[in-house]
Motif scaffolding. Structure first.
Motif, PDB file in Angstrom:
ATOM      1  N   ALA A   1      39.800  35.263  32.596  1.00 37.15           N
ATOM      2  CA  ALA A   1      39.125  35.381  33.924  1.00 37.15           C
ATOM      3  C   ALA A   1      39.622  36.066  34.910  1.00 37.15           C
ATOM      4  O   ALA A   1      39.136  36.728  35.628  1.00 37.15           O
ATOM      5  CB  ALA A   1      38.593  34.067  34.019  1.00 37.15           C
ATOM      6  N   ASP A   2      40.991  35.662  35.080  1.00 32.99           N
ATOM      7  CA  ASP A   2      41.803  36.492  35.946  1.00 32.99           C
ATOM      8  C   ASP A   2      41.643  37.893  35.951  1.00 32.99           C
ATOM      9  O   ASP A   2      41.560  38.638  36.910  1.00 32.99           O
ATOM     10  CB  ASP A   2      43.329  36.070  36.091  1.00 32.99           C
ATOM     11  N   VAL A   3      41.842  38.590  34.569  1.00 29.66           N
ATOM     12  CA  VAL A   3      41.810  40.050  34.376  1.00 29.66           C
ATOM     13  C   VAL A   3      40.341  40.419  35.018  1.00 29.66           C
ATOM     14  O   VAL A   3      40.324  41.282  35.818  1.00 29.66           O
ATOM     15  CB  VAL A   3      41.785  40.464  33.001  1.00 29.66           C
TER      16      VAL A   3
ATOM     17  N   ARG B   1      39.161  50.070  46.732  1.00 30.91           N
ATOM     18  CA  ARG B   1      40.573  50.369  46.457  1.00 30.91           C
ATOM     19  C   ARG B   1      41.398  49.724  45.377  1.00 30.91           C
ATOM     20  O   ARG B   1      41.230  48.598  45.286  1.00 30.91           O
ATOM     21  CB  ARG B   1      41.320  49.908  48.102  1.00 30.91           C
ATOM     22  N   PRO B   2      42.244  50.423  44.625  1.00 28.48           N
ATOM     23  CA  PRO B   2      43.071  49.782  43.712  1.00 28.48           C
ATOM     24  C   PRO B   2      43.766  48.495  44.275  1.00 28.48           C
ATOM     25  O   PRO B   2      43.780  47.662  43.113  1.00 28.48           O
ATOM     26  CB  PRO B   2      43.836  50.762  43.086  1.00 28.48           C
ATOM     27  N   ASP B   3      44.415  48.566  45.134  1.00 31.23           N
ATOM     28  CA  ASP B   3      44.798  47.305  45.903  1.00 31.23           C
ATOM     29  C   ASP B   3      43.931  45.864  46.250  1.00 31.23           C
ATOM     30  O   ASP B   3      44.570  44.812  46.365  1.00 31.23           O
ATOM     31  CB  ASP B   3      45.807  47.620  46.832  1.00 31.23           C
ATOM     32  N   GLY B   4      42.897  46.189  45.942  1.00 33.87           N
ATOM     33  CA  GLY B   4      42.073  45.280  46.184  1.00 33.87           C
ATOM     34  C   GLY B   4      41.737  44.822  47.583  1.00 33.87           C
ATOM     35  O   GLY B   4      41.117  43.833  47.897  1.00 33.87           O
TER      36      GLY B   4
ATOM     37  N   HIS C   1      53.755  45.438  25.448  1.00 33.16           N
ATOM     38  CA  HIS C   1      53.357  45.227  26.834  1.00 33.16           C
ATOM     39  C   HIS C   1      52.399  43.900  27.007  1.00 33.16           C
ATOM     40  O   HIS C   1      51.720  43.677  25.915  1.00 33.16           O
ATOM     41  CB  HIS C   1      52.349  46.369  27.517  1.00 33.16           C
ATOM     42  N   SER C   2      52.635  43.389  27.861  1.00 28.65           N
ATOM     43  CA  SER C   2      52.060  42.187  28.287  1.00 28.65           C
ATOM     44  C   SER C   2      50.604  42.233  28.793  1.00 28.65           C
ATOM     45  O   SER C   2      50.134  43.414  29.078  1.00 28.65           O
ATOM     46  CB  SER C   2      52.694  41.199  29.270  1.00 28.65           C
TER      47      SER C   2
ATOM     48  N   ASP D   1      47.920  45.780  35.143  1.00 30.49           N
ATOM     49  CA  ASP D   1      48.647  46.458  36.391  1.00 30.49           C
ATOM     50  C   ASP D   1      48.429  48.017  36.139  1.00 30.49           C
ATOM     51  O   ASP D   1      48.057  48.972  37.085  1.00 30.49           O
ATOM     52  CB  ASP D   1      50.076  46.219  36.349  1.00 30.49           C
ATOM     53  N   ALA D   2      48.936  48.691  34.897  1.00 35.45           N
ATOM     54  CA  ALA D   2      48.685  50.090  34.742  1.00 35.45           C
ATOM     55  C   ALA D   2      47.300  50.605  34.796  1.00 35.45           C
ATOM     56  O   ALA D   2      47.256  51.438  35.404  1.00 35.45           O
ATOM     57  CB  ALA D   2      49.324  50.133  33.401  1.00 35.45           C
ATOM     58  N   LEU D   3      46.415  49.781  34.305  1.00 35.71           N
ATOM     59  CA  LEU D   3      44.923  50.110  34.402  1.00 35.71           C
ATOM     60  C   LEU D   3      44.553  50.449  35.844  1.00 35.71           C
ATOM     61  O   LEU D   3      43.918  51.314  36.326  1.00 35.71           O
ATOM     62  CB  LEU D   3      44.192  49.157  33.598  1.00 35.71           C
TER      63      LEU D   3
END
Length: 384
Positions: free
Chosen positions: A35-37, A49-52, A353-354, A360-362
């Motif tokens: 859900a967080d993802v 923006r990627p930083d939200g 990877h976790s 994060d990478a995405l």
């Protein structure tokens, strides 16, 4: 971005536009992590923006109930308690979906929950699962009938015995076939459908089912072929199915065969896919539920190791088709391809990877499309 239904979640302003509202239903196991993802990826598109930060935004409304997975349901509960909690989860989720639809919400993302609760709801909301599979220039549209059959049955318990009752009906069969044809014509806009095949255990229904299909075929003006599932399997193994096959299937067979169909028509692993469930109940017309194909993975809960790819793709589909962010699917597929080239993946895919690392990478790689973006061609993962 998260709100509660009935407390301003619609984002309406007397002076501004109404913000899109997306439902989010969470189950035990890895549900909270996924859900967080979902919220992080959807937020990247919604903000622009990627930083939200900043941007028009989307309101995500979480169901107030954490629904059981099969593992959490059986942990410490006897049969009577399991049956009671199953019914409570089903009743709550159905009521919540009806409330969302009544307020104009068109999409829900749901993590995995206990199957018996889920299929009670799917019967009541008359749901079908839609998955478009493509490979080598061929395509197959799979429409799974989740509204009737063994999966949707009710259980009655006696000492040492469980009796499960189920129903098929002409009305629901007709609704499923009509929706499948509608989706096929949207998927292939030139109107050419290579073949319409129905895979059901129709011989168990005393001739009623094939009579209903014959009636539908005549009324709708299309040729519909009904086969036993084992016949479809033999044809698939021996000859394959022609391009643009519309395959309407009983859920019992389609659930088991999904992996094989992916092998023949898909280029991706089941764990990486999301699919959509469409409610055919007239009161919920327009509500689409997105889900990952994989289950709740309770053994991975809290370890930050669950594969997030299917959830990422679901967030992109919701962003593009329900929140107005054109190009979200293509941008996501491009970013996932970059991650694959770099070997950024969770252990189930052979990586190290976790979940957080992959997300994060995405988001760092994601080329968030702006409001004036021109959509790029991309095969939709999980249906059109």
């Amino acid at each position: 971005m998260t709100g509660e239904l009935g407390q301003g979640a619609a984002g309406a302003s007397p002076l501004g536009p109404v913000r899109p509202v997306i439902g989010l239903a969470v189950g035990h196991g890895t549900g909270p992590e996924l859900a967080d993802v979902f919220e992080r990826v959807l937020g990247a598109f919604a903000s622009g923006r990627p930083d939200g930060a900043g941007g028009p935004g989307v309101d995500v409304v979480r169901s107030p109930r954490l629904y059981h997975s099969y593992v959490s349901l059986r942990r410490g509960h006897d049969v009577a308690a399991t049956q009671r909690l199953t019914a409570e989860d089903a009743e709550h989720y159905e009521a919540w979906c009806r409330e969302l639809a009544g307020r104009g919400t068109t999409a829900v993302f749901r993590t995995a929950i206990n199957a018996q609760s889920l299929y009670l709801v799917r019967r009541r909301l008359r749901a079908v699962k839609v998955d478009l599979l493509t490979a080598d220039g061929r395509s197959l549209l799979l429409v799974r009938d989740q509204a009737q059959g063994f999966y949707t049955g009710e259980n009655k318990h006696a000492p040492g015995e469980v009796t499960r009752t189920l129903t098929f009906s002409h009305e629901i069969t007709g609704a499923v076939v009509e929706h499948a044809l509608e989706r096929a014509r949207r998927t292939w806009p030139d109107g050419r459908i290579g073949r319409i095949v129905m895979a059901y255990k129709f011989h168990l229904l005393d001739g009623a089912f094939d009579a209903w299909v014959a009636d539908l075929s005549e009324r709708l003006g299309v040729r519909i072929e009904v086969f036993q599932p084992d016949t479809v399997n033999r044809n698939l193994l021996a000859h394959g199915l022609p391009d643009r096959t519309l395959l309407i299937a009983g859920n019992e067979w389609a659930d088991i065969m999904h992996v094989m169909l992916l092998d023949r028509y898909g280029s991706d692993r089941q764990e990486n896919r999301c699919t959509e469930n469409v409610c055919l109940d007239p009161a919920l017309r327009g509500l689409v539920e997105y889900q990952t194909v994989h289950g709740s993975a309770d053994d991975l809960a809290g370890r930050d190791l669950v594969n997030p790819v299917a959830t990422i793709r679901a967030a992109a589909l919701v962003a593009e088709h329900h929140a107005g962010f054109t190009g979200a699917v293509a941008a996501t597929e491009a970013a996932l391809a970059v991650l694959d080239e770099r070997g950024v993946r969770t252990p189930d895919l052979g990586g190290r990877h976790s979940t957080s690392d992959v997300v994060d990478a995405l988001i760092d790689t994601l080329d968030v499309p702006g409001p004036d973006s021109v959509p790029r061609d991309a095969a939709l993962v999980g249906g059109p």
